[in-house]
Design an enzyme around this catalytic site. Structure first.
Site, PDB file in Angstrom:
ATOM      1  N   GLY A   1       0.826  -1.212   0.000  1.00  0.00           N
ATOM      2  CA  GLY A   1       0.000   0.000   0.000  1.00  0.00           C
ATOM      3  C   GLY A   1       0.855   1.254   0.000  1.00  0.00           C
ATOM      4  O   GLY A   1       2.092   1.197  -0.122  1.00  0.00           O
ATOM      5  N   PHE A   2       0.193   2.375   0.152  1.00  0.00           N
ATOM      6  CA  PHE A   2       0.865   3.671   0.071  1.00  0.00           C
ATOM      7  C   PHE A   2       1.938   3.808   1.162  1.00  0.00           C
ATOM      8  O   PHE A   2       3.131   3.945   0.862  1.00  0.00           O
ATOM      9  CB  PHE A   2      -0.215   4.766   0.159  1.00  0.00           C
ATOM     10  CG  PHE A   2       0.291   6.121   0.529  1.00  0.00           C
ATOM     11  CD1 PHE A   2       1.371   6.691  -0.137  1.00  0.00           C
ATOM     12  CD2 PHE A   2      -0.336   6.846   1.540  1.00  0.00           C
ATOM     13  CE1 PHE A   2       1.827   7.958   0.211  1.00  0.00           C
ATOM     14  CE2 PHE A   2       0.110   8.111   1.886  1.00  0.00           C
ATOM     15  CZ  PHE A   2       1.199   8.659   1.232  1.00  0.00           C
TER      16      PHE A   2
ATOM     17  N   ASP B   1       0.461  -8.918   1.823  1.00  0.00           N
ATOM     18  CA  ASP B   1      -0.573  -8.019   1.302  1.00  0.00           C
ATOM     19  C   ASP B   1      -1.533  -8.828   0.432  1.00  0.00           C
ATOM     20  O   ASP B   1      -1.093  -9.677  -0.346  1.00  0.00           O
ATOM     21  CB  ASP B   1       0.096  -6.902   0.459  1.00  0.00           C
ATOM     22  CG  ASP B   1      -0.772  -5.678   0.308  1.00  0.00           C
ATOM     23  OD1 ASP B   1      -1.902  -5.820  -0.187  1.00  0.00           O
ATOM     24  OD2 ASP B   1      -0.330  -4.584   0.683  1.00  0.00           O
ATOM     25  N   ASN B   2      -2.825  -8.554   0.553  1.00  0.00           N
ATOM     26  CA  ASN B   2      -3.772  -9.282  -0.310  1.00  0.00           C
ATOM     27  C   ASN B   2      -4.101  -8.485  -1.574  1.00  0.00           C
ATOM     28  O   ASN B   2      -4.919  -8.913  -2.389  1.00  0.00           O
ATOM     29  CB  ASN B   2      -5.064  -9.623   0.448  1.00  0.00           C
ATOM     30  CG  ASN B   2      -5.894  -8.394   0.787  1.00  0.00           C
ATOM     31  OD1 ASN B   2      -5.498  -7.273   0.495  1.00  0.00           O
ATOM     32  ND2 ASN B   2      -7.045  -8.617   1.392  1.00  0.00           N
TER      33      ASN B   2
ATOM     34  N   GLY C   1      -3.827  -2.439  -2.118  1.00  0.00           N
ATOM     35  CA  GLY C   1      -2.404  -2.261  -2.428  1.00  0.00           C
ATOM     36  C   GLY C   1      -2.174  -2.363  -3.929  1.00  0.00           C
ATOM     37  O   GLY C   1      -3.093  -2.691  -4.680  1.00  0.00           O
TER      38      GLY C   1
ATOM     39  N   TYR D   1     -14.364   1.888   9.710  1.00  0.00           N
ATOM     40  CA  TYR D   1     -12.929   2.167   9.836  1.00  0.00           C
ATOM     41  C   TYR D   1     -12.607   2.623  11.259  1.00  0.00           C
ATOM     42  O   TYR D   1     -11.675   2.123  11.896  1.00  0.00           O
ATOM     43  CB  TYR D   1     -12.537   3.240   8.818  1.00  0.00           C
ATOM     44  CG  TYR D   1     -11.054   3.486   8.697  1.00  0.00           C
ATOM     45  CD1 TYR D   1     -10.176   2.449   8.379  1.00  0.00           C
ATOM     46  CD2 TYR D   1     -10.525   4.761   8.872  1.00  0.00           C
ATOM     47  CE1 TYR D   1      -8.805   2.685   8.263  1.00  0.00           C
ATOM     48  CE2 TYR D   1      -9.162   5.001   8.751  1.00  0.00           C
ATOM     49  CZ  TYR D   1      -8.314   3.960   8.453  1.00  0.00           C
ATOM     50  OH  TYR D   1      -6.959   4.199   8.328  1.00  0.00           O
TER      51      TYR D   1
ATOM     52  N   THR E   1      -2.243  11.823   5.466  1.00  0.00           N
ATOM     53  CA  THR E   1      -0.898  11.669   4.901  1.00  0.00           C
ATOM     54  C   THR E   1      -1.015  11.589   3.384  1.00  0.00           C
ATOM     55  O   THR E   1      -2.004  11.064   2.872  1.00  0.00           O
ATOM     56  CB  THR E   1      -0.257  10.381   5.462  1.00  0.00           C
ATOM     57  OG1 THR E   1      -0.229  10.477   6.872  1.00  0.00           O
ATOM     58  CG2 THR E   1       1.155  10.168   4.956  1.00  0.00           C
TER      59      THR E   1
ATOM     60  N   ARG F   1      -9.016   9.867  -2.054  1.00  0.00           N
ATOM     61  CA  ARG F   1      -8.873  10.904  -1.026  1.00  0.00           C
ATOM     62  C   ARG F   1      -8.613  12.263  -1.680  1.00  0.00           C
ATOM     63  O   ARG F   1      -8.327  12.360  -2.871  1.00  0.00           O
ATOM     64  CB  ARG F   1      -7.762  10.518  -0.044  1.00  0.00           C
ATOM     65  CG  ARG F   1      -8.261   9.509   0.968  1.00  0.00           C
ATOM     66  CD  ARG F   1      -7.178   9.004   1.875  1.00  0.00           C
ATOM     67  NE  ARG F   1      -6.378   7.981   1.230  1.00  0.00           N
ATOM     68  CZ  ARG F   1      -5.492   7.201   1.861  1.00  0.00           C
ATOM     69  NH1 ARG F   1      -5.303   7.340   3.148  1.00  0.00           N
ATOM     70  NH2 ARG F   1      -4.808   6.276   1.198  1.00  0.00           N
TER      71      ARG F   1
HETATM   72  N1  UDP Z   1     -13.013  15.612  -0.278  1.00  0.00           N
HETATM   73  C1  UDP Z   1     -13.527  16.394  -1.301  1.00  0.00           C
HETATM   74  N2  UDP Z   1     -13.380  15.956  -2.575  1.00  0.00           N
HETATM   75  C2  UDP Z   1     -12.746  14.805  -2.902  1.00  0.00           C
HETATM   76  C3  UDP Z   1     -12.217  13.999  -1.858  1.00  0.00           C
HETATM   77  C4  UDP Z   1     -12.376  14.438  -0.563  1.00  0.00           C
HETATM   78  O1  UDP Z   1     -14.109  17.459  -1.039  1.00  0.00           O
HETATM   79  O2  UDP Z   1     -12.643  14.492  -4.105  1.00  0.00           O
HETATM   80  C5  UDP Z   1     -13.138  16.082   1.108  1.00  0.00           C
HETATM   81  C6  UDP Z   1     -13.764  15.064   2.057  1.00  0.00           C
HETATM   82  O3  UDP Z   1     -15.166  15.187   2.017  1.00  0.00           O
HETATM   83  C7  UDP Z   1     -13.178  15.492   3.379  1.00  0.00           C
HETATM   84  C8  UDP Z   1     -11.801  16.039   3.016  1.00  0.00           C
HETATM   85  O4  UDP Z   1     -11.849  16.324   1.617  1.00  0.00           O
HETATM   86  O5  UDP Z   1     -13.920  16.524   3.968  1.00  0.00           O
HETATM   87  C9  UDP Z   1     -10.668  15.071   3.287  1.00  0.00           C
HETATM   88  O6  UDP Z   1     -11.010  13.855   2.683  1.00  0.00           O
HETATM   89  P1  UDP Z   1      -9.975  12.669   2.518  1.00  0.00           P
HETATM   90  O7  UDP Z   1     -10.711  11.563   1.835  1.00  0.00           O
HETATM   91  O8  UDP Z   1      -8.715  13.150   1.924  1.00  0.00           O
HETATM   92  O9  UDP Z   1      -9.594  12.255   3.991  1.00  0.00           O
HETATM   93  P2  UDP Z   1     -10.442  11.939   5.302  1.00  0.00           P
HETATM   94  O10 UDP Z   1     -11.879  12.288   5.083  1.00  0.00           O
HETATM   95  O11 UDP Z   1     -10.231  10.508   5.555  1.00  0.00           O
HETATM   96  O12 UDP Z   1      -9.827  12.835   6.299  1.00  0.00           O
END
Ligand code: UDP
Length: 308
Positions: A10-11, A31-32, A36, A144, A174, A185
């Site tokens: 993975g990352f 890792d499965n 990843g 999660y 991260t 993300r």
């Molecule tokens: N987010 C967004 N557009 C995207 C992906 C994420 O606006 O394309 C927003 C998401 O709703 C959250 C923030 O960015 O409020 C961080 O999201 P991320 O998935 O990076 O991490 P996590 O929510 O696990 O902190």
């Protein structure tokens, strides 16, 4: 020294692997490949590296003895754990139990990668390690959050009951190379969209905040914690807090993109704020991030330009 890294393709696992191999250590990756990516590890051709395709939710029957177990296996991106909710819960619970048992059997040090998500949608900011969090056990995101809370509880129990040497890091957001283009993300999504000229989609009004740490700093903290005699959870993250709208603007500017920023409906249960208190990491490890968001984003953008 031999290191077993669950989730090593993975990352975070792949960056940790490369650092350890550079230092001449032996690394076994388990890792499965559910989230990843073989491309993250295919360059590891040295004798000191071994890849085993396997699932931590099954008992770990690796003959070779490791000195340290880095337990990183788990989907970590919201779209991934929403896609694999049952697997996420089983990885954090049964998977952590299996990894702990392997460590106990081999007399290995056990390192758990936990997460800022154990704080849920926090009612206080910044979050320090004493904060117990605000998690609803029945909302979708709990797959999660609760699995990682269970992981911490199980790790502390092995420590107390069996005297296992353990470490727990709570990793805040991260980013860096080796994230998948379709990771889902915020930073990979925004960088990918900006580089391809597509709209950048913000969920909600973009006023929610996050604090982003570059991967190399996180790996530094891991290795410092291994050498420290400290078993209670410790936050690892960059306290530089930013709204999601500001993040999108920074990425548009840094890429010189013509992408439009568009707003979509907010995600369910999306935490409104997240910022680590890293006083403990500073005090106990002498660690703090060295790479600021501006520098890190440029490194990330360069890496994603090569993927595009
Ligand atoms: N987010 C967004 N557009 C995207 C992906 C994420 O606006 O394309 C927003 C998401 O709703 C959250 C923030 O960015 O409020 C961080 O999201 P991320 O998935 O990076 O991490 P996590 O929510 O696990 O902190």
């Amino acid at each position: 020294m031999t290191y077993l890294i669950t989730g090593g393709a993975g990352f975070i696992g792949s960056h940790l692997t490369q650092r350890l191999l550079r230092e001449g250590k032996r690394v076994i990756c388990l890792d499965n490949l559910s989230t990843g990516d073989m491309r993250n590890i295919e360059q590891n051709k040295s004798q000191g590296y071994k890849f085993i395709r396997g699932d931590v939710t099954k008992p770990i029957e690796i003959e070779e003895k490791a000195d340290v177990v880095f337990h990183l296996a788990s989907p970590a991106s919201p779209p991934d754990y929403f896609r694999f909710p049952v697997e996420t819960l089983l990885t954090g619970s049964v998977g952590t139990y299996n990894a702990l048992n392997y460590a106990l059997k081999n007399g290995a040090l056990f390192f758990l990668s936990s997460t800022s998500e154990i704080y849920g949608d926090p009612l206080t900011s910044p979050q320090n390690e004493e904060y117990c969090g605000s998690v609803n056990p029945i909302w979708p995101r709990s797959v999660y959050e609760v699995s990682k809370r269970f992981s911490e509880s199980m790790t502390m129990t092995f420590h107390r009951e069996f005297g296992l040497s353990t470490r727990i890091v709570r990793i805040f957001n991260t980013y860096g190379p080796n994230m998948r283009l379709n990771d889902g993300r915020s930073i990979p999504n925004f960088v990918r969209s900006a580089l391809s000229g597509q709209d950048i989609t913000i969920y909600g009004d973009g006023s929610q905040t996050r604090s982003y740490c570059y991967i190399d700093d996180v790996v530094d903290a891991f290795l410092m914690l291994i050498d420290a005699d400290y078993y209670l959870p410790i936050n690892v993250g960059n306290p530089e807090e930013i709204t999601i709208k500001e993040l999108a603007d920074s990425i548009v500017e840094a890429t010189g993109s013509k992408s439009k920023i568009v707003f979509n409906k907010p995600l369910d249960d999306d935490p409104k704020t997240r910022k680590p208190d890293i006083g403990k990491a500073k005090h106990i490890l002498g660690w703090e991030p060295k790479i600021n968001l501006h520098q890190g984003l440029n490194l990330m953008i360069e890496a994603f330009r090569c993927k595009n």
